[in-house]
Each structure stands twice: as C-alpha cells, then as structure tokens.
Write a protein that holds these residues in place. Structure first.
Motif, PDB file in Angstrom:
ATOM      1  N   ALA A   3      41.125  36.749  38.025  1.00  0.00           N
ATOM      2  CA  ALA A   3      40.631  35.400  38.304  1.00  0.00           C
ATOM      3  C   ALA A   3      41.539  34.706  39.293  1.00  0.00           C
ATOM      4  O   ALA A   3      42.771  34.796  39.202  1.00  0.00           O
ATOM      5  N   VAL A   4      40.920  34.011  40.249  1.00  0.00           N
ATOM      6  CA  VAL A   4      41.635  33.169  41.207  1.00  0.00           C
ATOM      7  C   VAL A   4      41.267  31.735  40.889  1.00  0.00           C
ATOM      8  O   VAL A   4      40.094  31.358  40.952  1.00  0.00           O
ATOM      9  N   ALA A   5      42.254  30.931  40.505  1.00  0.00           N
ATOM     10  CA  ALA A   5      42.009  29.536  40.134  1.00  0.00           C
ATOM     11  C   ALA A   5      42.677  28.622  41.143  1.00  0.00           C
ATOM     12  O   ALA A   5      43.785  28.908  41.626  1.00  0.00           O
ATOM     13  N   VAL A   6      42.003  27.535  41.450  1.00  0.00           N
ATOM     14  CA  VAL A   6      42.554  26.520  42.354  1.00  0.00           C
ATOM     15  C   VAL A   6      42.770  25.243  41.554  1.00  0.00           C
ATOM     16  O   VAL A   6      41.848  24.766  40.873  1.00  0.00           O
ATOM     17  N   ILE A   7      43.990  24.730  41.620  1.00  0.00           N
ATOM     18  CA  ILE A   7      44.318  23.482  40.945  1.00  0.00           C
ATOM     19  C   ILE A   7      44.875  22.504  41.965  1.00  0.00           C
ATOM     20  O   ILE A   7      45.294  22.894  43.063  1.00  0.00           O
TER      21      ILE A   7
ATOM     22  N   VAL B  35      33.101  28.534  37.074  1.00  0.00           N
ATOM     23  CA  VAL B  35      33.284  29.886  37.590  1.00  0.00           C
ATOM     24  C   VAL B  35      32.082  30.229  38.482  1.00  0.00           C
ATOM     25  O   VAL B  35      30.944  29.831  38.218  1.00  0.00           O
ATOM     26  N   TRP B  36      32.343  30.945  39.580  1.00  0.00           N
ATOM     27  CA  TRP B  36      31.250  31.452  40.412  1.00  0.00           C
ATOM     28  C   TRP B  36      30.690  32.679  39.728  1.00  0.00           C
ATOM     29  O   TRP B  36      31.395  33.624  39.422  1.00  0.00           O
ATOM     30  N   GLY B  37      29.401  32.644  39.430  1.00  0.00           N
ATOM     31  CA  GLY B  37      28.775  33.634  38.558  1.00  0.00           C
ATOM     32  C   GLY B  37      28.799  35.043  39.086  1.00  0.00           C
ATOM     33  O   GLY B  37      28.684  36.001  38.311  1.00  0.00           O
ATOM     34  N   THR B  38      28.894  35.227  40.384  1.00  0.00           N
ATOM     35  CA  THR B  38      28.877  36.572  40.957  1.00  0.00           C
ATOM     36  C   THR B  38      30.274  36.926  41.423  1.00  0.00           C
ATOM     37  O   THR B  38      30.764  36.371  42.417  1.00  0.00           O
ATOM     38  N   PRO B  39      30.948  37.831  40.723  1.00  0.00           N
ATOM     39  CA  PRO B  39      32.315  38.168  41.127  1.00  0.00           C
ATOM     40  C   PRO B  39      32.323  39.037  42.379  1.00  0.00           C
ATOM     41  O   PRO B  39      31.310  39.632  42.767  1.00  0.00           O
ATOM     42  N   ILE B  40      33.478  39.100  43.000  1.00  0.00           N
ATOM     43  CA  ILE B  40      33.683  39.976  44.154  1.00  0.00           C
ATOM     44  C   ILE B  40      34.399  41.226  43.662  1.00  0.00           C
ATOM     45  O   ILE B  40      35.468  41.138  43.058  1.00  0.00           O
TER      46      ILE B  40
ATOM     47  N   SER C 268      36.714  43.282  39.153  1.00  0.00           N
ATOM     48  CA  SER C 268      35.813  42.168  39.426  1.00  0.00           C
ATOM     49  C   SER C 268      36.632  40.886  39.484  1.00  0.00           C
ATOM     50  O   SER C 268      37.281  40.515  38.507  1.00  0.00           O
ATOM     51  N   VAL C 269      36.582  40.218  40.639  1.00  0.00           N
ATOM     52  CA  VAL C 269      37.394  39.020  40.870  1.00  0.00           C
ATOM     53  C   VAL C 269      36.508  37.784  40.745  1.00  0.00           C
ATOM     54  O   VAL C 269      35.537  37.627  41.502  1.00  0.00           O
ATOM     55  N   PHE C 270      36.855  36.915  39.783  1.00  0.00           N
ATOM     56  CA  PHE C 270      36.165  35.638  39.615  1.00  0.00           C
ATOM     57  C   PHE C 270      36.968  34.530  40.276  1.00  0.00           C
ATOM     58  O   PHE C 270      38.203  34.573  40.303  1.00  0.00           O
ATOM     59  N   TYR C 271      36.264  33.540  40.765  1.00  0.00           N
ATOM     60  CA  TYR C 271      36.913  32.354  41.334  1.00  0.00           C
ATOM     61  C   TYR C 271      36.628  31.152  40.438  1.00  0.00           C
ATOM     62  O   TYR C 271      35.465  30.901  40.069  1.00  0.00           O
ATOM     63  N   LEU C 272      37.688  30.443  40.077  1.00  0.00           N
ATOM     64  CA  LEU C 272      37.594  29.310  39.148  1.00  0.00           C
ATOM     65  C   LEU C 272      37.922  28.007  39.864  1.00  0.00           C
ATOM     66  O   LEU C 272      38.930  27.922  40.585  1.00  0.00           O
ATOM     67  N   ASP C 273      37.068  27.041  39.657  1.00  0.00           N
ATOM     68  CA  ASP C 273      37.289  25.693  40.194  1.00  0.00           C
ATOM     69  C   ASP C 273      37.662  24.771  39.036  1.00  0.00           C
ATOM     70  O   ASP C 273      37.016  24.802  37.980  1.00  0.00           O
ATOM     71  N   THR C 274      38.688  23.975  39.208  1.00  0.00           N
ATOM     72  CA  THR C 274      39.168  23.108  38.123  1.00  0.00           C
ATOM     73  C   THR C 274      39.001  21.648  38.507  1.00  0.00           C
ATOM     74  O   THR C 274      39.020  21.286  39.694  1.00  0.00           O
ATOM     75  N   GLU C 275      38.866  20.851  37.490  1.00  0.00           N
ATOM     76  CA  GLU C 275      38.763  19.403  37.697  1.00  0.00           C
ATOM     77  C   GLU C 275      40.104  18.859  38.186  1.00  0.00           C
ATOM     78  O   GLU C 275      41.167  19.197  37.664  1.00  0.00           O
TER      79      GLU C 275
END
Length: 602
Positions: free
Chosen positions: A62-66, A104-109, A119-126
C-alpha cells in the motif's frame, strides 16, 4: 402497459425476490475503507471498500499519502495512478475537505517485486488540521496510514515545520505501539518507507534531502534546556524510519491550481511532468509487500490486520496531536505512581531505615512492572521510565522526611518520659539503689524497644548521657540522704525505745548507731570517707533489703506500714501490758524500786 413501465415492474420484482447481494461489479473507482464515526473522534470500517481489498490473493503493498488538508494529496494520487480527477480520487476546490477517513483505489497496480507478483493499492487520507475535527481523530488517521502502508508519502507544501516532525513522530510511535500491544510483541510489522515530498519551486541553494536532514538534525543543547531536549527526542522517535526515509521535491504543476483537473500533461509545467515521472519510478523502486509477523499479507489478511489496528486505536485514550510518547504515558505514569503511593501509605511509620528501604524497593518494583506492562512507545519509553523513577523518588523523599519526623517525635516522647522517670527516682522518699536500678533498666529497655527509625541513633546517645548523669547524681545524693536518714532514724529509735516501747536494747542499739555515725565522720573529717567503709556497705545492703524488694516497696508502703505499727504499739501500750503482765524476755524500764509501794512524801 408500455415498454418502459413493464421494464420498471420487472426490475422491481427482481429486487424483491432475488437474493440480496452487496458484491461490487465495478472496481475501477475509489472506495472508503475507514470512515469517521459521528463526532469525528473515532473511526469505523466500511465493508464496501474492504470487499475491494479482500478479493486480492497476491501479496499486498500500500502507498498512502498523508498531509494537511488542501495540500493536493488526492490530485497527487491521481497523478501517480495516471488518472484524471473525474476518474480517480475526488478533488475538492472548496474549503471543506473532500476525502473523509481513508479511501482506496479499487483496482490495484500489479508489479513484479523481487520476483513476486505484488498488488499495489493507493490510499488517500483525510487531511489534518481541517475545521470541525478533534486532534484525536487526526492522530488515528495518521497512525492507521503509518501502519497500513508500505510507502508513506508525507505531502508537505513549501517546507518542513516543527509541527510536521512532531506529528509524524507521534504517529510512528503510536502505530507501532498499538500493533505491538495487539500481538504482544515489540516489533510485529515492518515500518513504512517514508518519502518526504516537498512541493516548492525554489530551495534556495539546498537540495530537498539537505532540507530534510537539516530539519531532523539534533539541536545543540549545552545548557540542557528541557524544551530543546523535547525537540531532539521528537527527532529520535523517527529512528524507526531513519534508514528507510528519502526526500523528493516536486514543483508546482501550474499557477492556476483550481483548473488543474481540466489540464492535460501538455498544459502542465514541463519541470513538474518530468519530476512526476521520476517520482513514479522512485515509488516503484522502494515499494515492498507489507510484512507482518514475518510474512506478506494477501487481501483477507490485510483486512484482518486493519481490523485489529482500528480496534486497538479506538480503545486507546489517544492524546492530542503534537503530544509525544512521554505525554501519552502520562495517565499510565500517574496510575503507577498512585500504586506506589498507596503501597507506601500503608506503612506504619516510623520504621527502621532498612525496613523503609526494603518497602520502597518492593513498591517501586511493583510500580515499574505495572508501567512496563502498560507503557506506550517501544523506543523512547526510557524517558517515561526515568520520569516515573524521578516521581517515585520525590514521593519516597517525602516518606523519608515523614519517617524522620515521626521517629524524632516518638523518640523525643520516650526520652522525655525516661527523663521524667529519672527525676522521680531522684526524689524518692526512701532512697533505694535497687529501685533506681530497676527503673533505670526498665526505662532503657522500653526506649530500646519502642524508639525506632532514623532518629534512634541520635537519641540513644542523648539517652545514655542522661542516664549516666542521673545515675551519678543519684549515687551521690543517695549516700548523703541515707546518712541523714540513719542519723534521724537512730535518734527516733532512742526516743521510741526509751519512752514508748521502753525496750532498753532498742535504745542501746540506737545510741550505738548514732555514736558510730557521728564519731566516724568527725574522726575522718567528712562523710564521704564513711561510704568506702565495709560497715557502711553492710548498712547499705541491710537498708536495701528492708526498703525495696520484689515483694515489698517500702517507699510506696512506708506511710501505711508506719500507721499500722503505730496502731499496734498503741494497742500494746493500752491493752497488751494489762493482759500479759510484765513478763518479758528482755529487761524493761521499771519505775517501781524494791517492789515497795511507798507513798510519796514531801
């Protein structure tokens, strides 16, 4: 019935009679996996987003952006995913935040990482620091992102602030602590790789890595300023990510930020597009599957991992943003200090110093054990331990002072009681060395037994000096008083033997005693010389036997005994002579000469 109406009826029947299912058909969209509970103080899971993750059987990363709200996190994620704003994560141009919770973006890379299909998920945080939220909520978002991600992108506009370092430090400590607590291990997951992403156009001659290194560098503290110590400890708390962190700068894509979603790459700044592509390659090069308990996680295992973390976070009483582990441990520290204080409060003071020290060590051990079982922060709990130890020392110092005070008060009371007792023995009506020695021994034994604590040594010295002085004074006064008593006693017995009892041997003995006492002292010029004579020692021994014994204390019963003897003599004088006549074994005084009864003539 027309065709549209028939279609609606059929659709309604299908909805009523077909088995209900919540399965997702289109995963090419963003889903919430964690949502804010009412009040924005806790988080809860969103089953729709979890379903998108659970279907993945490959190892997950998972790649998360804060970062702060309105800092372009969602736009950045869309750029990394090569998606437009209308396809990918929602981008808001209003004041309120667009993203709530974690999405989370439903389709991983799918990437090939070290020969493993991942499978790499991208996470967006508040974003944090937005209006209408508690700091506790931001902390939970930060902690979750830190734990879940394999790469944590800290999106910062323009520069690194002290608050940014403090917040990230806290999130790292908090996340590691809570999962360590769930699994009962010190290290239960591999830390995220931290990517400092600073969006600015000019670095004033410094590279972005130099900027990060400078921000994380220890501040010199020759004066041992506590505030500077706190700043340095914040930096130390990032040691968990120290070897896994890197820095990257990204220029602004365009001056008109509100129109970015409508622009294509050709319209964006060329430098930005170039750096964006470099950022994609950098993220792909540092990403690794999420490792927990030594193994990579698939979709279902990742969701289970998320559930455990969220449950632990929601149960914890997390302090406000910017607080460090030491502040977070404050409540635990206070409870452990209270435990120590309660144990020490049960002691019956005063106590000997050795016993008090043993009680302190035992209570301190219990408090420290309790703290070890509850404390937060795996890397910097030592400061909290030191703080607890310091607080315990303060409490113990107060207990020591209280013990000294009570010991001094108790020993002073015992000393005063013994001093009064010695004063009473000095003024006995009938001086007796045996009674003085008995009182002396009893007083000394009671003092030795009852006087306890740190003041005992000092009062023992005072006690011995007082007792020696009292004993010397008593012995001196004892001989003088006994001499005077014997002189007075001999004269009284002369009178009693001659005029009351009329027993000549008593009178003779009394005269001999009187003559001996007066003659001896006149011959040797002082009464003190008499006290070394063996005869005097015999007199003293006889006196001691008569005056004081375990059976009879003549000093206490002298008056009753004298009254009884007076009554007996009076009885004998009035009735005994008349009843028994004049037959005595020893000669008495007789006023009738030659047995005649001549009348007295002039």
């Amino acid at each position: 019935m027309d065709t549209p109406a028939r279609f609606l009826v059929v659709l309604l029947l299908l909805c009523l009679f077909a088995p209900w299912t919540s399965s997702i058909e289109n995963f090419y969209q963003a889903f919430p996996i964690v949502e804010p509970a009412p009040g924005h103080t806790k988080l809860r899971l969103s089953r729709e987003g979890l379903e998108a993750i659970e279907r993945i059987t490959n190892p997950i990363a998972a790649v998360a952006v804060i970062g702060p709200y309105r800092s372009g996190k969602s736009f950045l994620l869309n750029q990394l995913l090569s998606l437009s704003c209308y396809e990918g994560f929602g981008v808001g141009h209003m004041r309120d935040t667009k993203t709530k919770g974690i999405w989370v973006w439903g389709t991983p890379i799918d990437l090939d990482i070290d020969g493993v299909r991942t499978s790499v998920f991208y996470l967006d945080t508040e974003g944090f620091e937005s209006i209408g939220k508690s700091n506790v909520y931001d902390d939970r978002i930060f902690a979750l992102a830190t734990v879940l991600s394999s790469v944590l992108i800290y999106n910062l506009p323009e520069t690194i602030r002290e608050a940014d370092i403090s917040r990230l430090s806290f999130a790292v400590e908090l996340a590691e602590e809570f999962y360590g607590r769930v699994k009962g291990q010190d290290v239960a997951f591999e830390p995220s790789k931290l990517l400092w992403l600073i969006q600015r156009d000019f670095l004033q001659g410094k590279s972005v890595q130099e900027l990060v290194n400078e921000a994380l560098r220890h501040v010199p503290n020759t004066d041992r300023d506590k505030n500077i110590d706190m700043v340095n400890q914040i930096r130390d708390s990032l040691a968990i990510m120290g070897d896994n962190s890197t820095a990257f700068s990204l220029p602004q894509p365009h001056l008109q930020r509100t129109k970015l979603c409508d622009m294509k790459d050709i319209e964006l700044d060329r430098a930005y597009v170039k750096r964006r592509e470099q950022l994609k390659k950098l993220v792909a090069s540092i990403i690794r599957p999420k490792i927990v308990q030594g193994k990579s996680l698939n979709g279902k295992e990742f969701v289970s991992f998320l559930e455990q973390i969220l449950e632990a976070l929601n149960k914890g009483e997390i302090p406000s943003t910017g607080s460090l582990v030491e502040v977070f441990n404050k409540g635990i520290l206070e409870r452990c200090l209270k435990l120590y204080s309660e144990r020490m409060a049960k002691l019956h003071l005063p106590l000997p110093e050795e016993s008090l020290q043993e009680a302190h060590e035992k209570s301190r051990g219990e408090a420290m054990q309790s703290f070890d079982e509850q404390h937060f922060g795996r890397h910097h709990a030592k400061k909290s331990v030191d703080q607890l130890d310091e607080e315990i020392r303060k409490v113990f110092d107060n207990v020591v002072m209280q013990n000294e005070y009570r010991s001094s008060k108790l020993c002073e009371a015992l000393y005063t009681r013994c001093e009064d007792k010695m004063d009473q023995l000095q003024v006995l009506r009938l001086p007796t060395m045996a009674k003085f020695n008995a009182g002396f021994l009893l007083c000394n034994q009671s003092f030795e037994h009852e006087c306890i604590g740190p003041s005992k040594t000092n009062y023992e010295e005072r006690m011995m000096k007082m007792l020696k002085k009292s004993r010397a004074l008593f012995i001196k006064e004892y001989n003088h008083r006994l001499f005077n008593w014997l002189v007075a006693f001999s004269l009284v017995m002369v009178v009693i033997g001659r005029f009351i009892i009329k027993f000549i041997l008593i009178e003779i003995g009394a005269w001999l005693l009187f003559i001996f006492l007066e003659t001896y002292t006149r011959m040797f010029w002082s009464a003190e010389s008499l006290y070394y004579n063996p005869i005097w020692h015999f007199i003293v021994a006889t006196w001691e036997t008569l005056v004081y014994s375990p059976v009879l204390d003549l000093d206490r019963w002298a008056i009753p005994v004298c009254v009884m003897l007076s009554l007996l003599i009076l009885y004998w004088r009035c009735h005994g002579k008349r009843k028994h006549g004049s037959r005595w074994l020893l000669p008495l005084y007789n006023a009738q000469k030659n047995g005649s009864h001549r009348l007295r003539t002039d």
